[in-house]
Enzyme design. Structure first.
Site, PDB file in Angstrom:
ATOM      1  N   HIS A  76       0.817  -1.213   0.000  1.00  0.00           N
ATOM      2  CA  HIS A  76       0.000   0.000   0.000  1.00  0.00           C
ATOM      3  C   HIS A  76       0.853   1.266   0.000  1.00  0.00           C
ATOM      4  O   HIS A  76       0.547   2.241  -0.694  1.00  0.00           O
ATOM      5  CB  HIS A  76      -0.941  -0.029   1.211  1.00  0.00           C
ATOM      6  CG  HIS A  76      -1.636   1.263   1.445  1.00  0.00           C
ATOM      7  ND1 HIS A  76      -1.265   2.141   2.440  1.00  0.00           N
ATOM      8  CD2 HIS A  76      -2.660   1.857   0.789  1.00  0.00           C
ATOM      9  CE1 HIS A  76      -2.038   3.206   2.391  1.00  0.00           C
ATOM     10  NE2 HIS A  76      -2.894   3.075   1.418  1.00  0.00           N
ATOM     11  N   GLU A  79       1.943   1.851  -3.396  1.00  0.00           N
ATOM     12  CA  GLU A  79       0.829   2.372  -4.211  1.00  0.00           C
ATOM     13  C   GLU A  79       0.789   3.903  -4.114  1.00  0.00           C
ATOM     14  O   GLU A  79       0.627   4.602  -5.115  1.00  0.00           O
ATOM     15  CB  GLU A  79      -0.483   1.742  -3.728  1.00  0.00           C
ATOM     16  CG  GLU A  79      -1.718   2.226  -4.457  1.00  0.00           C
ATOM     17  CD  GLU A  79      -2.825   2.626  -3.499  1.00  0.00           C
ATOM     18  OE1 GLU A  79      -3.177   3.823  -3.490  1.00  0.00           O
ATOM     19  OE2 GLU A  79      -3.333   1.762  -2.752  1.00  0.00           O
ATOM     20  N   HIS A  80       0.946   4.427  -2.901  1.00  0.00           N
ATOM     21  CA  HIS A  80       0.991   5.893  -2.742  1.00  0.00           C
ATOM     22  C   HIS A  80       2.152   6.491  -3.541  1.00  0.00           C
ATOM     23  O   HIS A  80       2.021   7.527  -4.182  1.00  0.00           O
ATOM     24  CB  HIS A  80       1.180   6.258  -1.269  1.00  0.00           C
ATOM     25  CG  HIS A  80      -0.096   6.309  -0.489  1.00  0.00           C
ATOM     26  ND1 HIS A  80      -0.483   7.421   0.214  1.00  0.00           N
ATOM     27  CD2 HIS A  80      -1.067   5.379  -0.301  1.00  0.00           C
ATOM     28  CE1 HIS A  80      -1.639   7.178   0.807  1.00  0.00           C
ATOM     29  NE2 HIS A  80      -2.013   5.947   0.522  1.00  0.00           N
ATOM     30  N   GLU A 156      -3.460   8.212   7.212  1.00  0.00           N
ATOM     31  CA  GLU A 156      -4.509   7.352   6.663  1.00  0.00           C
ATOM     32  C   GLU A 156      -4.844   6.228   7.641  1.00  0.00           C
ATOM     33  O   GLU A 156      -6.002   5.885   7.857  1.00  0.00           O
ATOM     34  CB  GLU A 156      -4.072   6.777   5.305  1.00  0.00           C
ATOM     35  CG  GLU A 156      -5.160   5.953   4.642  1.00  0.00           C
ATOM     36  CD  GLU A 156      -4.763   5.374   3.297  1.00  0.00           C
ATOM     37  OE1 GLU A 156      -3.661   5.704   2.796  1.00  0.00           O
ATOM     38  OE2 GLU A 156      -5.558   4.594   2.747  1.00  0.00           O
TER      39      GLU A 156
END
Lengths: 442, 438
Positions: A76, A79-80, A156
């Site tokens: 993840h 992904e950012h 997040e």
């Protein structure tokens, strides 16, 4: 794919999955143009001329299941960083170029996949092909960008988990349910890991998993497939094939007894989650499990809503959820939020009672037929959106082949009440449950 | 699933949907007024055999009597809970058996019934839609049940810092106006509502002469008119004229509010009243908001998220509605960074008052706002929501074209001028939900 972060989110995801789990057997459509490039990139193109737009999606076969202990959340995190620029398109250029051309983009990471999409005017498809092929192999992964994005990911996590009772409890139940398999770790990663992961580890992860032979490209929209395929060949064809990523070897051992976690957190209402290990789509039982999930949760006539929310009024929300598309065997979830004045014990007992009913008597013909009709109709409804059409092709391609989506409805149609009863008996046994309870602190 | 950008983006998209309509040479929908006052909008999309219908009545929370907050919401939630022909569970089974959906809900300005069915089931779907709007019976046990559910949902929503902040901010931005009161009411106000209130609210406010029906999908104008006339043609408006609501008056002096919760992250929302689409300055304001905090290239996104790593979610948006509008700036950040994020917000708002935006920023904002509209109208549901919104807000079905023209004309000087009018940081109310100290 589905990891609940709150009961509400669970409902939304559930609907999403049901919609996803529904492909257009009925609406006539041009054929999918499928190709595999020399470098292994799988390409699926579908012409849909109703609106002058295209949904362009790249799905990588990597998610939190590919992570090792100590480095959870790295898929993840990466992904950012895919939005942070390459030598060709510097910091912020990706989003800027997409917006400037009236497009919308985003990405998500699940347990099994990382998916990127751009929805944009169809005549801008060349730009997207450029951008996506570039970041497939050319990402800068600069230490300074990683440092600032780390803080964003931490924020997040605070939103999704630390400060969200449902997300917080879901993480506890998953990590308890899986002793060996990486499905036990949160997709966003444990806070300690997010803080620790080094730039070198991220670069190595990118190199290991981001390659054409580990990706699926899907585009649906207003274009001519042969012309677009030629452009894709020209741009993505330049990206070198890599060594096949290491397989995930972990197999979750059988569960040998009930597991339970109780979490105390500031919240207004308790939450109860139940998770049972079930097979994925590789098993024929997946189809009755998918039907069962629809029977339990899809709509106000569904069993858990009708019995627990409507008739008995002990739950504000209740449902069940199965992830048909999971790469490895995952959990079948039940969840409930008790009404004020009701206890989590009552909630748990009520959910278990419904499960016992599923085991002791077959679902009615009406329930089964309704569920089949719902799934079939959802397949038609999703045809209305190029974005959903593209996502659905990718989902089926990931588990074996996009063409399976046409057989999916047939397989569901063949499910009988006895099948549903059998899978309930097989998988929902008392000694194999994972129970999570959130008790509110004022 | 864990996303690159927050799903709050969806909220922004929804706000833009109202703000950033579309257009084309061909009108987006056929419009006519039926003899009993219903405005019928039809947009044929033949490719996929589905039909989506929105019936919007001017019966939103704005019409709640002052001591009856949540009445429209309760009434909306009860429409599907029983009619003269069917019980609630029978309605549920009937629509869900054909894989369709029928739901009803109230918002600030109106009450919407939403239907989605396969083309072959459009007759059944419209029968049920007409039943729930025209002949709901509000059975007492259903009123009791729904009241308890709404109260529980309100209680649970106190867990969500965004909801808590939004409610507090609305109260500060729209003091004394119904927009300052949550549509769902409070646990206490909902507890006082009675079945008689619901029956009276429905009788007075769900009426043909304020209703818009949009039919979108695999159905032509003639078929749509016939099907709607057959079911809604005999619907008579009540003798009393429709209720009205005054537009929001200027807000009071701005205030700050801190709401303490045991959280690791604080939610910050700044807000003030703004303008709606009927004001020519709305277009430069939309551009200004986009430059400030609209997209991933915006100033706030760049400074707060990209450079500062201070937030996952940060954005600004204009929310136009029928009786007023607001402009908000929002972020979620770790407790310790609250002063810093507020400072950046204030600095960037002030900078937009002080200096013109760059050509590059102006072009990006305009290109996005104009260029992205096909994406906002790419499904039947989106088209239905859009045509209802432009009709309801009195913008006209050609609004899309005008919008594009107006946005295209916005200059850097216009942006600076409206920033001067609407971005002065001291004119904003501020709500922070979170822990008092790190």
């Amino acid at each position: 794919v589905v990891r609940r972060s709150s009961a509400v989110v669970a409902v939304a995801l559930l609907l999403a999955v049901v919609v996803i789990a529904s492909a257009g057997a009925q609406a006539p459509s041009p054929a999918v143009v499928a190709a595999t490039l020399d470098n292994g990139l799988r390409v699926l193109l579908l012409e849909d001329r109703r609106s002058p737009i295209v949904s362009f999606q790249v799905w990588y076969r990597v998610g939190s299941r590919n992570e090792r202990r100590g480095a959870t959340g790295i898929a993840h995190f990466l992904e950012h960083l895919m939005f942070k620029g390459t030598p060709t398109y510097g910091q912020g250029q990706f989003a800027r170029l997409v917006e400037q051309n009236g497009g919308q983009d985003n990405a998500f990471t699940s347990q099994d996949v990382t998916s990127y999409y751009v929805n944009i005017a169809a005549d801008k498809i060349d730009l997207v092909i450029d951008l996506e092929s570039d970041r497939m192999h050319n990402l800068r992964l600069d230490a300074k960008d990683i440092a600032s994005e780390r803080e964003v990911v931490i924020e997040e996590r605070r939103t999704r988990t630390e400060d969200d009772p449902g997300g917080f409890l879901g993480e506890e139940v998953s990590s308890m349910a899986f002793k060996s398999h990486p499905y036990g770790a949160p997709i966003i990663g444990w806070m300690e890991d997010i803080k620790r992961i080094t730039p070198d580890e991220i670069r190595a992860f990118y190199k290991t998993y981001y390659m054409p032979n580990n990706a699926i490209l899907v585009a649906v929209g207003d274009f001519k497939a042969p012309a677009v395929l030629a452009k894709i060949r020209a741009k993505f064809g330049r990206v070198a094939k890599g060594p096949p990523p290491p397989p995930v070897l972990a197999v979750e051992p059988p569960q040998n007894g009930e597991r339970r976690v109780i979490v105390h957190k500031q919240a207004q209402l308790p939450i109860v989650y139940l998770g049972y290990h079930v097979p994925n789509q590789k098993s024929p039982d997946a189809f009755p499990l998918e039907m069962l999930s629809t029977i339990l949760s899809e709509g106000r006539a569904s069993r858990l809503y009708k019995r627990l929310v409507y008739e008995r009024q002990i739950a504000l929300e209740a449902g069940g959820d199965y992830n048909f598309f999971a790469t490895d065997p995952n959990l079948f979830w039940f969840w409930g939020t008790p009404m004020p004045g009701q206890t989590p014990e009552t909630m748990e007992k009520a959910l278990l009672g419904e499960m016992e009913k599923l085991k002791s008597e077959p679902v009615t013909d009406e329930e089964l037929q309704r569920a089949k009709n719902q799934v079939e109709a959802a397949f038609v409804f999703q045809e209305d959106s190029v974005h959903r059409r593209a996502s659905l092709l990718a989902r089926f391609e990931l588990i074996g082949g996009y063409a399976d989506k046409d057989r999916f409805v047939e397989r569901l149609r063949a499910v009988t009440a006895a099948d549903v009863q059998r899978v309930a008996r097989t998988y929902f046994s008392d000694g194999k449950k994972n129970v999570g309870v959130l008790l509110p602190r004022p | 699933m864990t996303r690159h950008r927050p799903s709050c983006v969806l909220l922004v998209v929804l706000a833009l949907l109202l703000a950033v309509p579309a257009g084309a040479a061909k009108p987006i929908a056929h419009r006519e007024v039926l003899p009993n006052g219903i405005v019928l909008l039809v947009a044929e999309r033949p490719a996929v055999p589905i039909v989506v219908v929105r019936a919007f009545a001017h019966a939103g929370g704005v019409l709640d009597p002052p001591d009856r907050a949540g009445l429209a919401n309760l009434t909306g939630a009860l429409l599907t809970r029983g009619t003269t022909k069917h019980t609630g569970p029978e309605l549920d089974s009937a629509i869900e058996f054909v894989g369709g959906s029928l739901s009803t809900a109230a918002g600030r300005d109106g009450m919407t019934a939403s239907l989605a069915v396969l083309k072959k089931d459009v007759g059944l779907g419209l029968d049920l839609l007409a039943e729930v709007l025209l002949t709901p019976t509000f059975p007492p046990e259903e009123v009791k049940r729904k009241t308890a559910q709404i109260q529980a949902a309100i209680k649970r929503s106190e867990e969500d810092p965004g909801t808590v902040a939004g409610r507090a901010l609305a109260k500060l931005v729209f003091p004394g106006h119904p927009y300052g009161v949550p549509v769902e009411g409070t646990v206490e106000s909902v507890g006082k509502l009675t079945r008689d209130d619901v029956v009276a609210f429905h009788a007075a406010n769900v009426r043909p002469d304020t209703t818009i029906i949009a039919v979108v999908g695999a159905i032509g104008v003639d078929d749509a008119r016939r099907e709607i006339q057959a079911r809604f043609g005999g619907w008579k408006p009540p003798a009393e004229p429709p209720a009205t609501t005054p537009s929001a008056s200027a807000g009071a002096a701005p205030r700050n509010e801190a709401i303490e919760k045991e959280l690791t992250q604080a939610t910050i929302v700044l807000g003030r009243q703004a303008i709606r689409q009927t004001d020519p300055d709305y277009f430069p304001l939309s551009v200004a908001s986009y430059v400030l905090g609209g997209g991933s290239a915006s100033r706030l996104y760049s400074r707060v998220r990209e450079e500062g790593g201070l937030a996952y979610a940060v954005y600004s948006y204009v929310s136009p509605a029928r009786y007023g509008a607001s402009f908000s700036v929002s972020a979620q950040t770790r407790t310790a960074a609250v002063p810093k994020v507020i400072e950046i917000m204030r600095e960037e708002m002030t900078r937009m008052m002080r200096e013109p935006v760059t050509d590059r920023e102006l072009r990006l904002a305009k290109d996005y706002l104009i260029g992205s509209f096909p994406l906002r109208l790419d499904t039947s549901s989106k088209v239905a929501d859009f045509v209802v919104a432009v009709e309801e807000q009195g913008l006209g079905l050609d609004y899309a074209d005008r919008y594009k023209e107006r946005v295209a004309k916005v200059t850097a000087a216009d942006v600076q001028r409206v920033a001067g009018k609407y971005f002065a940081p001291d004119a904003f109310n501020r709500v922070v939900v979170g822990a008092p100290k790190p």
